[in-house]
Design an enzyme around this catalytic site. Structure first.
Site, PDB file in Angstrom:
ATOM      1  N   ASP A 427       0.857  -1.175   0.000  1.00  0.00           N
ATOM      2  CA  ASP A 427       0.000   0.000   0.000  1.00  0.00           C
ATOM      3  C   ASP A 427       0.905   1.240   0.000  1.00  0.00           C
ATOM      4  O   ASP A 427       2.096   1.141   0.291  1.00  0.00           O
ATOM      5  CB  ASP A 427      -0.880  -0.046   1.258  1.00  0.00           C
ATOM      6  CG  ASP A 427      -1.775   1.165   1.383  1.00  0.00           C
ATOM      7  OD1 ASP A 427      -2.315   1.600   0.354  1.00  0.00           O
ATOM      8  OD2 ASP A 427      -1.940   1.675   2.505  1.00  0.00           O
ATOM      9  N   ASP A 702      -4.932   6.161  -4.470  1.00  0.00           N
ATOM     10  CA  ASP A 702      -4.652   7.542  -4.866  1.00  0.00           C
ATOM     11  C   ASP A 702      -4.670   7.717  -6.376  1.00  0.00           C
ATOM     12  O   ASP A 702      -4.623   6.745  -7.135  1.00  0.00           O
ATOM     13  CB  ASP A 702      -3.273   7.956  -4.339  1.00  0.00           C
ATOM     14  CG  ASP A 702      -3.373   8.622  -2.980  1.00  0.00           C
ATOM     15  OD1 ASP A 702      -4.505   8.718  -2.476  1.00  0.00           O
ATOM     16  OD2 ASP A 702      -2.344   9.028  -2.430  1.00  0.00           O
TER      17      ASP A 702
END
EC number: 7.6.2.1
Length: 1204
Positions: A427, A702
């Site tokens: 991540d 994102d």
């Protein structure tokens, strides 16, 4: 079955759990109900005519985490243990020994089996006894509940569904409760769920609107209500229900119930004097109990290899028994061999069926050779894994002083898998970055505002030297500016605390104010603090009114009407508020991709340009929009939301549809930029992992530009990396088919020049590829095609990924992260995968990967709880894999191969002996030796080796990550290595047997004229064998401590002492003593001593020669390092306090290490034309000045000071 009567129509509808029924059309929340329950608050019947009162039976509040009871422990534990193939196999052998006349005593297989079963049963019984103690303590703790308007105290286990419970501050909730009221006037309470998900921050829960005013026992005892909710399910963050509150003779008031009204068992009440709640789930139906269920069992590659080797040895065992059985009957086919004159058969024996006799003999041979299957190997492996796991938790290098956290081991079954990782999926936010947000700037209608730099168009004194865009707004712009600041002050779920001692992550605003902002999201705290520095301060939420202090130091009050909560699918949140002048606003903030499509007005182009620029610089961006609502619109929204909120079925889907309708036709106000800094040494860690041959993928939610900038900063992408895009934007321009084939041609054309796996990756001339893919494109690749196949696109995508040195997956939903891991995990190479993350959205990929690692971060501990291992920071992954993983794999692979080797040495002489004893199933060794060989004589040295061996120093492994490749792809447990160990065992067995045979052929008489017998011969073979296999392990040991010396030489001494005792005493409990004085007599013979020394030397010679030749002619990287490594005193031990080694005086043997350490920090980030790259300073080069080798390899240059 229960009946539900509609109070409005008087009609009756059958209502039953686990079945669907259609509710009355006039009833609120028209729907099909599935799997629901009705709870009568305080066990009070509903008013006449409202609803039929049919009490339902629910479990009591006892928690049972134990597996066994006093009565079922023995049968249940035995059943579970004998489900293991090895244990079951030895049980069958033991039974065969009992039933038929076998050459060995049943004790020889029964005693080791009994030892293994007993040790395991004691361990499991003790663990279960501890669970029983914990259960009893929990079940007997006192609980206060309301009965007839009075407070009564009773044991927790006696609680029932429907009881009204009172909980005081700092007490834990005894069961799952619906929150009815608290001593606070606003009907809220604060809760910590650290024992459930590890989050120590305070969460706010809300009482039911119609009951929050009931503050006394009498008030709450008079409550008339029923609750309809879903049946228990384990999701801690999901709850669907509704409450019907009856007052007088009016229709009941129906209120929705969600997770914000549910207080979970195990959570703790904080900063609230007391609360009242009604029990809805008790005992084993609470969400905490439902989460006890263990995760699916993961098996390591080593365990799979062990099972494969076991099958091979089982085949060898069967073939040996078959060969001996056949040869026995061939040999006995000649007259008188079957019946020598001294051992004639009885009549009944002659008449026995030939096939039955052959089968009995086959079983007898199976029993004789069964020791080739090592039963004690499983126990040793379990002990090695369990004890070895402590080395991670004891490692001071992996302790984080800042957070006070150390590494956690949730399972020890996968220790060796840490040394086999080929793909890492990580991540970004909170894992590669700190998740410590800092407000950098905001853009309002094209004007940029930076805290402490420009405030209200004025440049502040401390900002001198910073060139900023002129942000003086127009009159209309001033109104939009203040609206933007108010939106940031109002659109959040931040709590304000006046108490500095609150638990969990918090930040104090500037200006010396005593209030503390707390939120589950660090972004929200950063935004609220940032806007405070720009003149607007969020004060508090009181009585459903949000208070904001504006620039003029006037307090503005906004009534909070609705919160449209954030979720990872919508990627936005909204609030509806009412100002003091009566205007109703909807403020919305979220990701640019979710806000821009819903905007109909505002300076979209200017704000989008600023957002993209900030994203390229690696900043996290959010967009803010609003719209004014008239009263009629708001009333329509209320009805829409109320209908969705009270739904018991598909509530989330209906809420999502309602939000979609509400959050549209917005006016864009501006955007914010928040910086999330890279974690310390994240770039060094990724670089080391790539040198180790591990491919690193970043999976994040994102936007592409932000994630790409982070990837450049952490050296996942380099300046010479050619980026390939597989994004929605490109697929819109070309078809998916064309894009995939174009990318495939690009990477495969240059695949021959890909050298990152062989070099350090620092060469400027090297061409490599980085792939960027987004969630939408992945969905198209994973989606089955119209002809029903999806494999073509997947295979092509995998081919592209394999040719890329790094992959970035952006805009990923949690489930897509797991899909990516699964795709690689089950590709044709079946690589070992590792997933690392810090938040709840990473749990799915952590559970999917072979090894899951949770980072103990600021997003709670869900990832850490669901992982196999947990680490405080991403940088600790380097040592966990390159050092601990490497050692674990080296140790356990030697343990497995050595166990099979020593058992071949043990049993093959027994097989050869049958050719010399007429296949009569005569044993070569005494019963005591058969029993104790694996249990005592040879077990401790290999166990200690598997715990302490360090074939290379810790510092060398950290300095040279390429050594990790030597053990990759299960290198030490491949079939070639397994066959070598087996052949070595066969050779040694031949030397033991025939060496002793030829030695004694002409010297079978001792000095006093006695003749050596078969037990002396067998004892000589056994003695040579014990010494050989123990010394073989000593030759393989690189890391010697006093413990190794004590155990290795002590085990040999123990064998000698035991043999002297066993053969020097007549044991009263034995009917015979065939070993009496045999060992002493053997040692009194000169040839025996010569045989022992000579045969041990000959047995060890081939292995020594092989090692010497291979090291000289074909050395591995590890062996090259061993040959030129430092003196033993420079070696680090896992038992040394490792923190003490990080001193400024630490020196490296390679000058390149110092160069590398210094240049790794000197990287500049350049951005132009929307592209990002990393440029090292021109004075640095990619080669070592002292040697021609790559910087990743050690060189014998002059020692230089390592930069720390």
């Amino acid at each position: 079955m229960s009946f539900r009567v509609c109070g409005r129509t008087g009609c009756v509808f059958h209502h039953m759990c686990y079945m669907v029924f259609t509710s009355c059309p006039q009833c609120a929340g028209e729907e099909n109900w599935v799997d629901s329950r009705t709870i009568y608050v305080g066990h009070r019947e509903p008013p006449p005519g409202a609803e039929a009162y049919i009490p339902q039976r629910y479990p009591d509040n006892r928690i049972v985490s134990s597996k066994y009871t006093f009565w079922n422990f023995i049968p249940k534990n035995l059943f579970e243990q004998f489900r293991r193939v090895a244990n079951f196999y030895f049980l069958i052998i033991f039974l065969v020994q009992l039933i038929i006349d076998t050459p060995t005593s049943p004790v020889t297989s029964g005693l080791p089996l009994f030892f293994v079963i007993t040790v395991t049963a004691i361990k499991q019984g003790y663990e279960d006894w501890l669970r029983h103690k914990a259960d009893n303590a929990m079940n007997q703790c006192p609980v206060h509940f309301i009965q007839h308007g009075k407070l009564v105290r009773k044991q927790s286990r006696k609680l029932r569904v429907g009881d009204i419970v009172m909980v005081k501050e700092d007490e834990t909730f005894p069961c799952d409760l619906i929150f009815l009221s608290s001593n606070r006037g606003d009907g809220t309470c604060h809760v910590t769920t650290a024992s459930l998900d590890g989050e120590s921050s305070h969460k706010t829960h809300y009482a039911v609107q119609d009951t929050k005013g009931f503050h006394t026992e009498e008030d709450i005892g008079g409550l008339h209500a029923t609750i309809e909710c879903e049946q228990p399910q384990p999701d801690l963050y999901k709850f669907v229900g509704r409450i019907n509150v009856y007052s007088d003779l009016n229709d009941p008031v129906v209120r929705p119930l969600g997770s914000e009204n549910l207080l979970l068992r195990g959570a703790t009440l904080k900063n609230t004097e007391k609360i009242f709640g009604v029990a809805i789930y008790t005992g084993m139906e609470t969400k905490m109990a439902l989460n006890y269920q263990s995760k699916s069992q993961k098996r390591s590659a080593v365990e799979k290899s062990m099972n494969a080797f076991l099958i091979v040895y089982l085949c060898i065992l069967i073939s040996k028994a078959l060969i001996n059985t056949v040869l026995k009957y061939v040999w006995q086919s000649e007259p008188f061999r079957d019946e020598p004159w001294y051992n004639q058969k009885t009549e009944s024996e002659r008449q026995r069926n030939l096939f039955l006799r052959a089968f009995t003999d086959f079983l007898a041979f199976m029993v004789l050779f069964n020791y080739i299957i090592p039963v004690s190997m499983y126990v040793t492996v379990e002990m090695q894994k369990f004890l070895g796991s402590y080395f991670i938790t004891w490692d001071e290098d992996m302790f984080d002083e800042e957070t006070g956290e150390g590494p956690l081991v949730n399972t020890s079954d996968l220790n060796e898998e840490l040394g086999q990782v080929e793909y890492i999926f990580t991540d970004k936010t909170g894992t590669l970055t700190e998740n410590n947000m800092e407000f950098k700037e905001c853009c309002i209608e094209g004007h940029v505002y930076v805290p402490h730099v420009i405030c209200n168009g004025q440049v502040l004194p401390e900002s001198s030297g910073i060139d900023m865009i002129d942000s003086s707004p127009s009159v209309n712009g001033r109104e939009r500016e203040e609206l933007f600041f108010r939106a940031l002050c109002l659109c959040h779920t931040v709590q304000v605390k006046d108490d500095d001692s609150v638990d969990g992550p918090r930040k104090s605003p500037d200006g010396g104010k005593s209030c503390v902002y707390i939120s589950s999201s660090p972004d929200e705290v950063a935004l609220v603090e940032g806007v405070q520095r720009l003149g607007f301060t969020y004060l508090r939420l009181k009585d459903n009114y949000m208070e904001v202090l504006n620039r003029e130091n006037h307090v503005e009050r906004f009534e909070l009407l609705e919160i449209l909560s954030f979720d990872s699918v919508r990627r936005r949140m909204s609030v509806i508020v009412k100002s003091a002048t009566g205007e109703i606003y909807l403020f919305c903030k979220g990701a640019d991709s979710s806000i821009f499509p819903r905007v109909i007005e505002g300076k979209v182009d200017q704000i989008r340009a600023r957002v993209e620029r900030n994203a390229v610089e690696g900043l996290r961006t959010l967009c803010v929009a609003y719209k004014r609502l008239i009263q009629e619109e708001y009333e329509g929204i209320c009805k829409l939301l109320q209908a969705a909120k009270v739904a018991l079925q598909d509530r989330e889907k209906k809420l999502a549809e309602a939000y979609e309708q509400i959050e549209k036709d917005l006016i864009l106000l501006g955007a914010t930029a928040v910086e999330d800094r890279l974690q310390e040494k994240a770039a060094d860690t990724i670089e080391a992992l790539q040198k180790a041959g591990i491919k690193v993928w970043v999976l994040t939610g994102d936007k592409m530009e932000t994630a790409a900038a982070t990837c450049y900063a952490c050296k996942l992408f380099r300046r010479n990396t050619q980026l390939l895009e597989l994004t929605t934007k490109r697929i819109e321009e070309q078809s998916l088919h064309d894009v995939l084939f174009e990318l495939s041609k690009t990477v495969l054309r240059h695949s021959g020049s890909l050298t990152r796996d062989n070099l350090s990756g620092l060469s400027a001339d090297m061409q490599d590829y980085g792939l960027i893919i987004d969630g939408a494109a992945l969905s198209l690749i994973m989606k089955p095609r119209e002809d029903g196949s999806s494999s073509n696109y997947r295979e092509l995508f995998l081919e592209i990924c394999r040719s890329c040195s790094a992959v970035l997956c952006c805009r990923m939903a949690p489930l897509q992260k797991a899909q990516i891991v699964k795709l690689i995990k089950f590709s044709k190479e079946h690589p070992i995968t590792l997933a690392v993350g810090d938040g709840a959205n990473d749990v799915s990929m952590i559970l999917e990967a072979h090894v899951g690692i949770g980072v103990i971060g600021k997003e709670g501990r869900q990832a850490a709880r669901n992982s196999d291992y947990a680490i405080p920071k991403f940088k600790h992954l380097k040592k966990m894999l390159l050092v601990h993983g490497h050692f674990y794999y080296i140790r356990i692979s030697e343990l497995v191969q050595y166990f099979f080797y020593k058992n071949v040495c043990f049993i093959f002489p027994q097989f050869l002996y049958q050719f010399f004893c007429g296949f009569s199933q005569q044993t070569l060794y005494d019963t005591a030796y058969l029993t104790l060989y694996n249990i005592s004589f040879t077990s401790l040295p290999i166990l200690l080796y598997s715990l302490m061996e360090q074939h290379i120093g810790i510092d060398v492994l950290k300095r040279d990550p390429t050594l990790y490749r030597d053990v990759a792809k299960n290198a030490l447990l491949r079939w070639r290595v397994f066959i070598y160990w087996t052949l070595l065992g066969l050779f040694d067995a031949l030397v033991f047997f025939f060496g002793a045979y030829f030695m004694f052929e002409n010297t079978t008489v001792t000095s006093n004229g006695q003749i050596f017998g078969n037990w002396t011969f067998g004892t000589l073979v056994f003695t040579v064998m014990v010494f050989t296999v123990t010394l073989k392990l000593a030759l393989d040991t690189h890391y010697w401590t006093w413990i190794n010396h004590f155990v290795i030489w002590g085990s040999l001494l123990f064998y000698v002492v035991f043999s002297l005792l066993w053969g020097g005493v007549i044991w009263p409990f034995l009917n015979y003593q065939r070993m009496y004085y045999v060992f002493i007599q053997m040692l009194s013979s000169g040839p025996a001593w010569l045989a022992i020394v000579l045969l041990v030397t000959i047995s060890l010679l081939p292995d020594v020669l092989k090692k010497v030749l291979c090291r000289q002619l074909w050395p591995t990287a590890t062996e090259r390092v061993q040959n030129g490594c430092a003196q033993p005193r420079d070696r680090d031990s896992e038992f040394t306090p490792l923190a003490s080694l990080q001193s400024p005086g630490y020196q490296s043997t390679c000058p390149s290490a110092a160069w590398y350490s210094s240049c790794s920090q000197q990287v500049t980030l350049a951005a132009w034309k929307g592209k990002v790259s990393v440029e090292p300073p021109p004075t640095l080069s990619g080669s070592c000045h002292h040697c021609s080798s790559s910087p990743s390899h050690s060189c014998p240059g002059t020692r230089v000071q390592m930069l720390v």
